[in-house]
Design a protein around this motif. Sequence first.
Motif, PDB file in Angstrom:
ATOM      1  N   MET A 173      25.406  44.855  37.880  1.00 32.74           N
ATOM      2  CA  MET A 173      26.016  44.802  36.446  1.00 32.74           C
ATOM      3  C   MET A 173      27.401  44.978  36.477  1.00 32.74           C
ATOM      4  O   MET A 173      27.880  44.090  35.259  1.00 32.74           O
ATOM      5  N   ASN A 174      27.899  45.623  37.219  1.00 32.36           N
ATOM      6  CA  ASN A 174      29.292  45.510  37.064  1.00 32.36           C
ATOM      7  C   ASN A 174      30.069  44.244  37.234  1.00 32.36           C
ATOM      8  O   ASN A 174      31.063  43.887  36.412  1.00 32.36           O
ATOM      9  N   TYR A 175      29.576  43.496  38.241  1.00 30.46           N
ATOM     10  CA  TYR A 175      30.139  42.187  38.554  1.00 30.46           C
ATOM     11  C   TYR A 175      29.552  41.230  37.498  1.00 30.46           C
ATOM     12  O   TYR A 175      30.530  40.576  36.726  1.00 30.46           O
ATOM     13  N   ARG A 176      28.291  41.344  36.896  1.00 32.23           N
ATOM     14  CA  ARG A 176      27.934  40.372  35.920  1.00 32.23           C
ATOM     15  C   ARG A 176      28.835  40.429  34.336  1.00 32.23           C
ATOM     16  O   ARG A 176      29.091  39.553  33.893  1.00 32.23           O
ATOM     17  N   LEU A 177      28.729  41.839  34.251  1.00 36.70           N
ATOM     18  CA  LEU A 177      29.453  41.933  32.930  1.00 36.70           C
ATOM     19  C   LEU A 177      30.832  41.947  33.027  1.00 36.70           C
ATOM     20  O   LEU A 177      31.625  41.471  32.257  1.00 36.70           O
TER      21      LEU A 177
END
Lengths: 260, 260
Positions: A173-177
């Motif tokens: 999530m950290n990466y995608r967001l």
Amino acid sequence: MDFSLPIIVSAPPQISGDPLARLVMRLSAFERLGQEEISALRSIVTVDVVEAHENLHKTAGPYVTVLLSGLACQYKMLSGNRRQILGLIVPGDVSHYGFLTGDAAPAQITSLAISQVGRISIADFTELCQRYPRIMRAIIRGMATAAAISKERLVTLGQRTSVERMSHLMCEMNYRLDVVGLVGPGNTFEFHITQAELADTLGLSTVHVNRTLQVLRRDGLIAMRQGKVSVDNLPGLIGAARFDPYYLLQSTMITPPTVG
Amino acid sequence: MDFSLPIIVSAPPQISGDPLARLVMRLSAFERLGQEEISALRSIVTVDVVEAHENLHKTAGPYVTVLLSGLACQYKMLSGNRRQILGLIVPGDVSHYGFLTGDAAPAQITSLAISQVGRISIADFTELCQRYPRIMRAIIRGMATAAAISKERLVTLGQRTSVERMSHLMCEMNYRLDVVGLVGPGNTFEFHITQAELADTLGLSTVHVNRTLQVLRRDGLIAMRQGKVSVDNLPGLIGAARFDPYYLLQSTMITPPTVG
DNA sequence: CGAAGTCTTGACTAGACTCAAGTTGGGTGG
DNA sequence: CCACCCAACTTGAGTCTAGTCAAGACTTCG
């Protein structure tokens, strides 16, 4: 169900600013787009607001749909009140390809938080892709990324422990967001998902999700409350998850077939 | 359904008879094909033999590859000697779409038993699809089925008990192999997979796979030995799995976009 | 203030894993 | 043809991760 009418929304950045910003950022991560391409894209997208916990595609039809803000998921129900969330959809993701993927039995897709959904008619979409090959390539790269995420989810559900599952999801999530500019200073991001929904995503029970989050909190890796996640120790989180971001990096340049 | 086409299949059906029979049956399950279409297909396929436990794509290149006989799987390795098998590939399945799916990081694919692999150059494949829309539609239906199977696998790994996982897999195999004429009288079929490989497929330990198979055997549902499965009580197996074949039935007729 | 949904905690259970020691069976070479 | 070998399969014992059930606390909102 929640029947409130969120007229003025301050804190959540969802319903403010340029609704297409996330989509443009997402595509730009794959291909450098010019002003003409972005304008063409803007001119064919219709924006709808979807409340939390509503079907994302109330109006079926020949459309490609894109999540512009908020959070959504694709899921499958089983007998006995069980549910498996197949994938999370974040701003910038295509949520439905229309007939393009040949998906005869489209799974159900619901919003998890209040969201904005962009809709593009198949005709407009086809023309856009034909006229602007860079946009088409970016879309294809996005499809490839989605497929890679789905495969990694199989690994999560088949092999990882609860701590690994949770921390891996948070890393992802950290990466995608981050790609769409939704990670704030200090590695914080909005993640409006309940622990029960996390459980359905990770194949765990609600109680165990709660306890797993406590472990991560206690170890100083992440804290999550009221729909906000702060990653307090990213290297530590990556280590706990044995997170390898390779699957998210669609580094190969794909040359689409020259149609016609 | 008409299962009467195939040649004479004796003990190991793998390396005998018409290598393309399974592919033709598979496509025919989606679209009724004429002699001309079948001949055109035959003329562009090169057949290779792959030993058990070899990489299926020794010769990388711009090819679409199809499994014609045997058994294969797609998998991902993790740290600590763990492996997740992402999906099983049976005769008639496309094992690699070349660039068509835009898969930038193709997962590893290996044979589980001695197999025959068909190879079609991208150029020939494209021309075939353009000239024979029914073949193209059948291929697209096949892709949709593969996607549906993958989603169902997420449900298996996320939600089902060991008995449900095993019996669900066996139901699916029974169905998929039946479509290509590889289920013999008394619901028996070849399934050359070790218990360790089943474990990697189902997200279980080898020991637990062994015990789960014993339960199913004791309950008179299935027996498995030496790469042969016999389903002794199909309704019972379906019940134990809570198997709903809906996801395998790509009943919707998909109309591809008129290109050009 | 009350209600509903969400989160938290405790106690207990159970399904699945690990480790370790056999057993079986097919394949190979002497 | 037999002995051996290796991989696959089987079994038992003990452990542990995660699930279930149940009760209570916290939030949010009407």
